[in-house]
Design a protein around this motif. Structure first.
Motif, PDB file in Angstrom:
ATOM      1  N   THR A  69      64.289  37.979 -23.648  1.00  0.00           N
ATOM      2  CA  THR A  69      63.071  37.833 -22.614  1.00  0.00           C
ATOM      3  C   THR A  69      61.740  37.885 -23.643  1.00  0.00           C
ATOM      4  OG1 THR A  69      64.133  39.228 -20.916  1.00  0.00           O
ATOM      5  CG2 THR A  69      61.778  39.293 -20.814  1.00  0.00           C
ATOM      6  N   MET A  70      61.016  37.303 -23.028  1.00  0.00           N
ATOM      7  CA  MET A  70      59.514  37.282 -23.988  1.00  0.00           C
ATOM      8  C   MET A  70      58.372  37.547 -22.945  1.00  0.00           C
ATOM      9  SD  MET A  70      60.044  34.179 -26.782  1.00  0.00           S
ATOM     10  CE  MET A  70      58.612  34.618 -27.748  1.00  0.00           C
ATOM     11  N   LEU A  71      57.379  38.562 -23.270  1.00  0.00           N
ATOM     12  CA  LEU A  71      56.264  38.840 -22.372  1.00  0.00           C
ATOM     13  C   LEU A  71      55.142  38.509 -23.353  1.00  0.00           C
ATOM     14  CD1 LEU A  71      57.583  42.345 -21.041  1.00  0.00           C
ATOM     15  CD2 LEU A  71      57.700  40.139 -19.980  1.00  0.00           C
ATOM     16  N   ILE A  72      53.796  38.235 -22.766  1.00  0.00           N
ATOM     17  CA  ILE A  72      52.694  37.999 -23.362  1.00  0.00           C
ATOM     18  C   ILE A  72      51.576  38.789 -22.570  1.00  0.00           C
ATOM     19  CG2 ILE A  72      50.958  36.097 -23.806  1.00  0.00           C
ATOM     20  CD1 ILE A  72      53.268  33.989 -23.525  1.00  0.00           C
ATOM     21  N   SER A  73      50.759  39.502 -23.512  1.00  0.00           N
ATOM     22  CA  SER A  73      49.828  40.514 -22.889  1.00  0.00           C
ATOM     23  C   SER A  73      48.497  39.628 -22.697  1.00  0.00           C
ATOM     24  CB  SER A  73      49.687  41.593 -23.998  1.00  0.00           C
ATOM     25  OG  SER A  73      48.863  41.159 -25.031  1.00  0.00           O
ATOM     26  N   ASP A  74      47.415  40.225 -21.998  1.00  0.00           N
ATOM     27  CA  ASP A  74      46.320  39.799 -21.989  1.00  0.00           C
ATOM     28  C   ASP A  74      45.451  39.523 -23.174  1.00  0.00           C
ATOM     29  OD1 ASP A  74      45.724  42.291 -22.159  1.00  0.00           O
ATOM     30  OD2 ASP A  74      44.318  42.276 -20.527  1.00  0.00           O
ATOM     31  N   ALA A  75      45.807  40.420 -24.231  1.00  0.00           N
ATOM     32  CA  ALA A  75      45.340  40.200 -25.540  1.00  0.00           C
ATOM     33  C   ALA A  75      45.907  39.169 -26.422  1.00  0.00           C
ATOM     34  CB  ALA A  75      45.423  41.769 -26.389  1.00  0.00           C
ATOM     35  N   GLY A  76      46.758  38.443 -25.842  1.00  0.00           N
ATOM     36  CA  GLY A  76      47.442  37.275 -26.748  1.00  0.00           C
ATOM     37  C   GLY A  76      48.659  37.376 -27.439  1.00  0.00           C
ATOM     38  N   ARG A  77      49.089  38.998 -27.225  1.00  0.00           N
ATOM     39  CA  ARG A  77      50.275  39.469 -28.232  1.00  0.00           C
ATOM     40  C   ARG A  77      51.675  39.111 -27.315  1.00  0.00           C
ATOM     41  NH1 ARG A  77      49.703  42.777 -32.644  1.00  0.00           N
ATOM     42  NH2 ARG A  77      51.796  41.840 -32.804  1.00  0.00           N
ATOM     43  N   VAL A  78      52.793  38.670 -28.002  1.00  0.00           N
ATOM     44  CA  VAL A  78      53.863  38.443 -27.770  1.00  0.00           C
ATOM     45  C   VAL A  78      54.975  39.648 -28.158  1.00  0.00           C
ATOM     46  CG1 VAL A  78      55.851  36.898 -27.685  1.00  0.00           C
ATOM     47  CG2 VAL A  78      53.529  35.692 -28.025  1.00  0.00           C
ATOM     48  N   TYR A  79      55.594  39.858 -26.993  1.00  0.00           N
ATOM     49  CA  TYR A  79      56.630  40.905 -27.175  1.00  0.00           C
ATOM     50  C   TYR A  79      57.867  40.258 -26.687  1.00  0.00           C
ATOM     51  CZ  TYR A  79      52.418  43.887 -27.100  1.00  0.00           C
ATOM     52  OH  TYR A  79      51.434  44.629 -27.511  1.00  0.00           O
ATOM     53  N   ALA A  80      58.815  40.614 -27.451  1.00  0.00           N
ATOM     54  CA  ALA A  80      60.144  40.112 -27.335  1.00  0.00           C
ATOM     55  C   ALA A  80      61.481  41.118 -27.392  1.00  0.00           C
ATOM     56  CB  ALA A  80      60.380  38.963 -28.345  1.00  0.00           C
ATOM     57  N   PHE A  81      62.616  41.009 -26.678  1.00  0.00           N
ATOM     58  CA  PHE A  81      63.673  41.770 -26.597  1.00  0.00           C
ATOM     59  C   PHE A  81      64.948  41.201 -26.055  1.00  0.00           C
ATOM     60  CE2 PHE A  81      60.630  42.353 -23.102  1.00  0.00           C
ATOM     61  CZ  PHE A  81      61.353  42.375 -21.912  1.00  0.00           C
ATOM     62  N   GLY A  82      66.096  41.748 -26.582  1.00  0.00           N
ATOM     63  CA  GLY A  82      67.170  41.000 -26.142  1.00  0.00           C
ATOM     64  C   GLY A  82      67.865  40.591 -27.373  1.00  0.00           C
ATOM     65  N   LYS A  83      68.488  39.145 -27.441  1.00  0.00           N
ATOM     66  CA  LYS A  83      69.116  38.837 -28.516  1.00  0.00           C
ATOM     67  C   LYS A  83      68.078  38.491 -29.680  1.00  0.00           C
ATOM     68  CE  LYS A  83      71.314  35.145 -27.014  1.00  0.00           C
ATOM     69  NZ  LYS A  83      72.203  33.986 -26.852  1.00  0.00           N
ATOM     70  N   ALA A 125      39.088  35.014 -18.236  1.00  0.00           N
ATOM     71  CA  ALA A 125      39.545  35.970 -19.095  1.00  0.00           C
ATOM     72  C   ALA A 125      39.949  35.495 -20.549  1.00  0.00           C
ATOM     73  CB  ALA A 125      40.841  36.626 -18.219  1.00  0.00           C
ATOM     74  N   ILE A 126      40.512  34.311 -20.452  1.00  0.00           N
ATOM     75  CA  ILE A 126      41.029  33.946 -21.845  1.00  0.00           C
ATOM     76  C   ILE A 126      39.697  33.690 -22.957  1.00  0.00           C
ATOM     77  CG2 ILE A 126      42.045  32.072 -23.261  1.00  0.00           C
ATOM     78  CD1 ILE A 126      44.062  32.171 -20.999  1.00  0.00           C
ATOM     79  N   PHE A 127      38.533  33.083 -22.340  1.00  0.00           N
ATOM     80  CA  PHE A 127      37.516  32.720 -22.992  1.00  0.00           C
ATOM     81  C   PHE A 127      36.588  33.857 -23.324  1.00  0.00           C
ATOM     82  CE2 PHE A 127      33.190  30.773 -23.504  1.00  0.00           C
ATOM     83  CZ  PHE A 127      33.329  29.452 -24.158  1.00  0.00           C
ATOM     84  N   LYS A 128      36.415  35.014 -22.669  1.00  0.00           N
ATOM     85  CA  LYS A 128      35.778  35.989 -23.047  1.00  0.00           C
ATOM     86  C   LYS A 128      35.909  36.638 -24.405  1.00  0.00           C
ATOM     87  CE  LYS A 128      34.986  37.889 -18.376  1.00  0.00           C
ATOM     88  NZ  LYS A 128      35.322  38.870 -17.290  1.00  0.00           N
ATOM     89  N   PRO A 129      37.056  37.054 -24.835  1.00  0.00           N
ATOM     90  CA  PRO A 129      37.291  37.609 -26.363  1.00  0.00           C
ATOM     91  C   PRO A 129      37.024  36.659 -27.474  1.00  0.00           C
ATOM     92  CG  PRO A 129      39.383  37.295 -25.137  1.00  0.00           C
ATOM     93  CD  PRO A 129      38.364  36.937 -24.210  1.00  0.00           C
ATOM     94  N   MET A 130      36.808  35.532 -27.169  1.00  0.00           N
ATOM     95  CA  MET A 130      36.600  34.581 -28.000  1.00  0.00           C
ATOM     96  C   MET A 130      35.616  34.570 -29.050  1.00  0.00           C
ATOM     97  SD  MET A 130      38.153  31.031 -26.277  1.00  0.00           S
ATOM     98  CE  MET A 130      38.637  30.189 -28.097  1.00  0.00           C
ATOM     99  N   THR A 131      35.321  34.498 -30.287  1.00  0.00           N
ATOM    100  CA  THR A 131      34.180  34.432 -31.053  1.00  0.00           C
ATOM    101  C   THR A 131      33.404  33.251 -30.902  1.00  0.00           C
ATOM    102  OG1 THR A 131      35.015  33.513 -33.158  1.00  0.00           O
ATOM    103  CG2 THR A 131      35.410  36.112 -32.650  1.00  0.00           C
TER     104      THR A 131
END
Length: 534
Positions: A209-223, A108-114
């Motif tokens: 908290t930090m979350l990582i999507s399958d598109a490599g984006r990072v989402y954070a919330f809290g302090k 899955a991680i390799f597929k979207p790479m150029t």
């Protein structure tokens, strides 16, 4: 493709040299019409008879230096030799290299790479698609990417389903549950604002908290700070719903690890970046305490791909993948010997832990507790080191160990997973049994031999003991997560093969995902959390 089950003689496949495709296609192919390989792409399709050397099918598996569990994952290799590929043949590649590239493209991680990114990764891994494949599989194995997982954070908890949905529960004073408020809630609630985004990784720290999507984006919330409130470093703004981290938008992130005073992220190319706590004497770069710009980790790992990171109290461990094998590097505070170099001095830049070479142990999974660390080797051995308080190293005493030491009490156990917390350690065997040792506070070790509210469930355990309470769930455990913070009472999650989640330990903030009676603050026996992670 198993010759022993097909009735054909066993194939001898060791020490087979790589063979360029041109060396095979030069021979007439009429005798092999039923077993040709068709490649489609922009260039002319090629046909070459793989039956000319049946052992080549197994060659790619052995040259990747994989253990039997990894080999089982590569059953797709056989289909490579039966089905059309989606790329043009490269006549400069050997058959095994071509097969490895085909299998990389299934990840899955390799597929979207150029193409440029893929070639860069190949160069970084040592110039071989087989080494790239090993790098990708190692990361999936130790980080549970693309699978369900549960994170026992400090006072709050995160659960990620195999489809990428996220549930949170527990303490919420800083909005770390991501529900748009600061109300504490013991009931697991899905984070609705993430609908349409598939999450594959999560990390939980004190108040964030930090979350990582399958598109490599990072989402954070809290302090919005990376320090600890106990030291007076509290952000001025609370983020109560997941927000993308703009400073990471140009980095494809696959893992995050939250330590004390800093956070680290790992890119899909195996590069490590850190936020804050980067003063010259700490993590190899000069930053301010609240710097939220990612800084690359300098030193030995600049040109070595990393597959897993683990953060403890003011230090970071990195599991690296090199052509010579797997290795562990450590950087940061050396108090208690937790960096594993035989001393208690700090390390400004990542430094190789050399003891694993002396032990002839190939590290496969690394865990960083608050003051101690652990590694699982390819052969199933477990090593621990650092501050041994309460017996968290499993060596039968409370002595410190400044270099990795094999846990001899687990010599008859083949381990596949290890988790560390604040003076506690859990080990999962290949058959799903769970062993724990260390601090028994909050009943987080699971050794409740008597009834609820009785017995010695708070007793410290100096050597590994089988967690009988998890044995009684009659299902194979595949992952353990426990609180890794010196400021919170600990709780523990056990995830089974079918996606059932069990919780025990401290539940005073609702972090167990289980409703407790008015006079209860913890649960000694594992209890099912009402979430189906599969």
């Amino acid at each position: 493709m198993d010759a022993t089950t097909s009735g054909t003689p066993t194939v001898q496949y060791h020490n087979i040299p790589d063979q360029p495709i041109t060396a095979i296609v030069a021979a007439p192919v009429s005798a092999f019409l039923r077993q040709v390989r068709h490649c489609f792409g922009d260039s002319t399709p090629g046909e070459f008879p793989l039956a000319a050397n049946p052992s080549i099918v197994l060659h790619v598996l052995t040259t990747c230096n994989l253990d039997p569990q990894d080999l089982a994952k590569l059953e797709a290799t056989c289909s490579f030799f039966r089905q059309p590929a989606n790329f043009a043949p490269d006549y400069e590649l050997s058959i095994s290299e071509l097969a490895a590239l085909d299998m990389c493209q299934r990840r899955a991680i390799f597929k979207p790479m150029t193409d440029e990114e893929r070639q860069s990764l190949k160069h970084r891994c040592g110039g071989s698609w087989k080494l790239v494949l090993r790098f990708l599989l190692a990361g999936e194995a130790c980080c549970r990417r693309e699978k369900s997982q549960a994170i026992a954070g400090p006072g709050h908890s995160i659960a990620v389903t195999s489809s990428g949905a996220v549930y949170s529960f527990g303490s919420n004073s800083s909005g770390q549950l991501g529900h748009g408020n600061t109300e504490e809630d013991w009931r697991p609630q899905q984070i609705r604002s993430l609908q349409g985004i598939r999450i594959i990784q999560a990390a939980a720290g004190a108040g964030r908290t930090m979350l990582i999507s399958d598109a490599g984006r990072v989402y954070a919330f809290g302090k919005d700070s990376f320090g600890e409130a106990e030291y007076g470093v509290q952000g001025t703004k609370l983020v109560t719903t997941p927000q993308p981290v703009e400073s990471l938008k140009d980095i494809f992130v696959v893992q995050a690890a939250i330590g004390n005073f800093f956070t680290a992220v790992l890119s899909r190319e195996g590069r490590v970046y850190t936020f804050s706590w980067g003063k010259d004497s700490k993590l190899g770069h000069k930053t301010e305490p609240n710097d939220v710009e990612p800084q690359p980790l300098l030193g030995a790992l600049e040109n070595i791909p990393v597959v897993q990171i683990a953060a403890g109290y003011c230090y970071l461990l990195c599991l690296a993948c090199q052509p010579s094998g797997m290795s562990v590097y450590s950087v940061g505070c050396g108090l208690g010997g937790k960096l594993g170099h035989g001393s208690r001095t700090d390390e400004k830049y990542p430094r190789l832990i050399e003891q694993f070479q002396l032990l002839n142990l190939q590290p496969m999974v690394v865990a960083a507790g608050a003051w101690h660390a652990a590694v699982v080797g390819r052969d199933g051995r477990v090593c621990t080191w650092g501050w041994g308080r309460y017996g968290c190293l499993g060596h039968g005493n409370e002595e410190c160990e400044s270099v990795p030491k094999v846990v001899e009490a687990l010599s008859d156990v083949k381990a596949v997973h290890v988790a560390t917390g604040d003076y506690t350690t859990f080990v999962v065997s290949d058959d799903g049994d769970v062993y724990s040792f260390g601090c028994g506070e909050s009943a987080s070790l699971g050794h409740n031999t008597a009834g609820e509210g009785q017995g010695n469930r708070h007793a410290n355990v100096l050597s590994p003991e089988l967690v009988m309470s998890l044995k009684q769930v009659n299902e194979r455990v595949v992952q353990i997560s426990l609180t890794n913070s010196i400021y919170w009472n600990a709780h523990t999650f056990a995830l089974t093969e079918s996606g059932k989640l069990y919780a025990f330990g401290a539940g005073d903030k609702g972090q167990l995902g289980i409703e407790l009676a008015n006079n209860q603050t913890e649960r000694g026996n594992p209890e099912r959390v009402d979430i189906d992670l599969n």
